[in-house]
Scaffold this active site. Structure first.
Site, PDB file in Angstrom:
ATOM      1  CE  LYS A 131      -4.140  -1.884   2.098  1.00 15.91           C
ATOM      2  NZ  LYS A 131      -4.969  -1.846   3.310  1.00 15.91           N
ATOM      3  CG  HIS A 134      -0.041   7.722   3.929  1.00 15.71           C
ATOM      4  ND1 HIS A 134       0.152   8.263   5.164  1.00 15.71           N
ATOM      5  CD2 HIS A 134      -0.737   6.567   4.119  1.00 15.71           C
ATOM      6  CE1 HIS A 134      -0.410   7.492   6.071  1.00 15.71           C
ATOM      7  NE2 HIS A 134      -0.953   6.448   5.468  1.00 15.71           N
ATOM      8  CG  HIS A 137       2.986   5.273   6.442  1.00 18.58           C
ATOM      9  ND1 HIS A 137       2.104   5.159   5.391  1.00 18.58           N
ATOM     10  CD2 HIS A 137       2.508   4.468   7.423  1.00 18.58           C
ATOM     11  CE1 HIS A 137       1.150   4.300   5.739  1.00 18.58           C
ATOM     12  NE2 HIS A 137       1.371   3.880   6.961  1.00 18.58           N
TER      13      HIS A 137
HETATM   14  N1  ARG Z   1       0.200   0.002   9.637  1.00 12.70           N
HETATM   15  C1  ARG Z   1      -0.659   0.967  10.246  1.00 12.70           C
HETATM   16  C2  ARG Z   1      -1.110   2.003   9.204  1.00 12.70           C
HETATM   17  O1  ARG Z   1      -0.396   2.242   8.274  1.00 12.70           O
HETATM   18  C3  ARG Z   1      -0.015   1.702  11.378  1.00 12.70           C
HETATM   19  C4  ARG Z   1       0.360   0.839  12.533  1.00 12.70           C
HETATM   20  C5  ARG Z   1       0.369   1.589  13.818  1.00 12.70           C
HETATM   21  N2  ARG Z   1       0.813   0.811  14.917  1.00 12.70           N
HETATM   22  C6  ARG Z   1       0.059  -0.013  15.631  1.00 12.70           C
HETATM   23  N3  ARG Z   1       0.641  -0.668  16.607  1.00 12.70           N
HETATM   24  N4  ARG Z   1      -1.201  -0.198  15.378  1.00 12.70           N
HETATM   25  O2  ARG Z   1      -2.150   2.600   9.355  1.00 12.70           O
END
Ligand code: ARG
Length: 571
Positions: A131, A134, A137
């Site tokens: 994905k 963005h 991130h």
């Molecule tokens: N992968 C998730 C996203 O991109 C963020 C993860 C955040 N960390 C967690 N422990 N939930 O939205």
């Protein structure tokens, strides 16, 4: 002024004193704190400042302030408490090599009551494989890296975790897509981009072909049951992506101690569900989903959904399992999740659920939420890959540099452009409060004048060249009498204030305090550079100034390092 900064860091009691008072500056470097406000807020007895108690209180106060900030002299009289900066002491404490290791400028965390050796887990970046990466991130990556660096610099033991989005039915889709549109070669050379393209294509195809969804669910079912063939393909997607991520993170100067991910907790989240059931916390709704009631806390949404109707786990269930696992492994004193503010409810539910499950360490978990970045675009359009942002920063910076004469004499302009371009992006991101949204603007970020990362780099390079061209060695110490000009004293005071800036950034977890400290330092360097010539001055004066500029450079470099900026020697 220095006094208000100095006072702010001390015991809470002093804070209101400084806030209500309106310190008068009697002469350069001297501050008078009037006694009246101290009486008004009840620190001093109202009857008389002549009384023994008032005098004692003042003596006590001045003592504490000057002990903790030894460059301040404090004397009390009946009009107020007079503070002055002991210039000689200031110069000695800032510029003497014996007293302070240069690499430690601004890192005397012992001043601030930071408990050294605490275990701090920082989870950041955490992109989803296949994905888009963005702007959110990117922010998580650099904010998290900052928080990790800051805690490390202050003596904490830091564990850096990247929690990948590497599980879910979308990996079924990705696998089916790879059979249809994938290329082995592209996967090897360009995994992140290739998997993203495949994912986009298969999603389009699936709109017309319901069978693709069926196959995807089937693949994911196999994956959940650890089918070796399915697992092997998924492992390759993940491994190749991580390899490429690490290469790109390296360009940003970002590191992780471990790549974890949702995939690691699909099994353990089933144990979480049983645990919730046994504790009587799990309720099954009419639709068959499993929920935990969090309603005793009114600020929460009513329920947290932890299972689907088919019994499979969700994002939050895996997060519960991950938190428990991390606590078992690290026994952390604090854990930070650096994730954009749109996930605020998720983390509230997560922490509350952990608390309900009886985990006493639930209150050690914190969500560091940050605002949105708007309009982060590159030539290729809206950002999809982290690499695009870095390439764009480098390209635009190189364009700008090519207009400058000095670039022609540079042997590595691409490298410099990359480092400076990334600094520019970081500085723009660190400017405001982290919770605020901001609009990304390449032009503003890359300006060489004004409060930008380019200006910081320029200042650092200029200080390096001053040292190089002086033809002298930086001395170990100097005679304070040689640094009495206004510009020198202001610069010295700024250098002395680095600890406070670091401390403020640490208590509030806001990088902007260090950024603005660095910018102010750079402005003072520019002023001093103009009037305090090194070359052509008598030897002892030249050496004293060289030492001053050297201290400024080391402090600037230390500050930049905390912000994850790599200072350049030439530009
Ligand atoms: N992968 C998730 C996203 O991109 C963020 C993860 C955040 N960390 C967690 N422990 N939930 O939205």
């Amino acid at each position: 002024g220095l006094i208000s900064k100095a006072a702010r860091i001390h015991e809470e009691k002093i804070v209101p004193l400084i806030q209500v008072s309106n310190p008068k500056t009697s002469s350069e470097g001297e501050f008078l704190l009037p006694i009246k406000p101290l009486i008004d807020i009840g620190v001093l007895p109202p009857d008389s400042v002549e009384s023994g108690t008032a005098q004692d209180t003042i003596a006590n106060l001045t003592n504490r302030i000057s002990c903790q900030h030894p460059v301040l002299k404090a004397v009390s009289n009946k009009y107020g408490i007079q503070f002055s900066v002991d210039q000689a002491l200031l110069i000695k404490s800032v510029l003497s090599k014996e007293q302070e290791d240069r690499e430690q400028y601004g890192r005397r965390s012992d001043l601030f009551g930071v408990r050294k050796g605490e275990k701090v887990v920082v989870e950041y970046s955490s992109p989803n494989i296949a994905k888009p990466f963005h702007a959110g991130h990117l922010r998580s990556t650099i904010m998290g890296n900052f928080i990790a660096k800051l805690h490390h610099a202050l003596g904490n033991k830091v564990v850096r975790i990247n929690y990948l989005g590497d599980w879910g039915v979308q990996f079924g889709l990705l696998a089916v897509g790879f059979q249809l549109f994938g290329s082995e070669e592209a996967l090897q050379t360009n995994p992140i981009q290739h998997l993203f393209e495949v994912y986009v294509k298969v999603n389009q195809a699936a709109e017309e072909d319901e069978d693709i969804h069926r196959q995807a669910r089937e693949f994911f079912r196999l994956l959940e049951h650890r089918d070796p063939t399915a697992l092997a393909l998924w492992t390759r997607f993940r491994d190749l992506s991580i390899e490429e991520y690490s290469r790109i993170y390296k360009r940003l100067g970002v590191q992780f101690d471990e790549y974890s991910g949702e995939s690691m907790y699909s099994y353990r989240s089933q144990q979480v569900i049983s645990q919730l059931r046994e504790a009587g916390l799990l309720q099954i709704t009419e639709r068959g989903t499993g929920v935990v009631d969090l309603s005793e806390d009114n600020s929460m949404s009513f329920y947290s959904t932890v299972t689907r109707s088919d019994g499979t786990s969700l994002y939050i269930t895996r997060d519960i399992a991950a938190a428990v696992d991390r606590y078992e492994r690290f026994k952390f004193d604090r854990m930070y999740y650096v994730v954009d503010k749109s996930q605020e409810d998720h983390f509230r539910q997560l922490f509350k659920t952990l608390e309900k499950m009886g985990y006493t360490w639930a209150d050690r978990c914190h969500h560091i939420k940050f605002g949105r970045v708007q309009g982060m675009k590159t030539r290729r359009g809206e950002v999809v890959l982290l690499e695009d942002i870095l390439n764009e920063a480098q390209r635009q910076m190189l364009d700008n540099m090519q207009q400058a004469a000095t670039t022609k004499h540079m042997d590595n302009p691409e490298e410099v452009a990359e480092t400076v371009g990334i600094t520019a992006v970081l500085a723009q991101d660190f400017r405001g409060k982290i919770l605020s949204d901001y609009k990304f603007d390449w032009n503003r970020a890359l300006q060489s004048k004004g409060d930008t990362g380019v200006f910081l780099q320029y200042t650092h390079a200029r200080l390096c060249s001053l040292e190089r061209e002086s033809g002298m060695l930086v001395p170990d110490s100097c005679d304070p009498a040689l640094l009495q000009e206004q510009q020198a004293l202001q610069l010295l005071q700024q250098i002395a204030g680095f600890d406070q800036a670091v401390h403020k950034a640490w208590t509030e977890l806001e990088p902007r305090h260090i950024l603005s400290y660095n910018l102010q330092l750079s402005h003072l360097v520019a002023a001093a550079h103009k009037s305090l010539k090194v070359k052509g001055s008598p030897k002892d004066v030249a050496e004293a100034r060289l030492l001053l500029f050297h201290a400024a450079r080391v402090t600037l470099a230390n500050g930049m390092d905390l912000l994850c900026m790599t200072p350049v020697d030439r530009m």
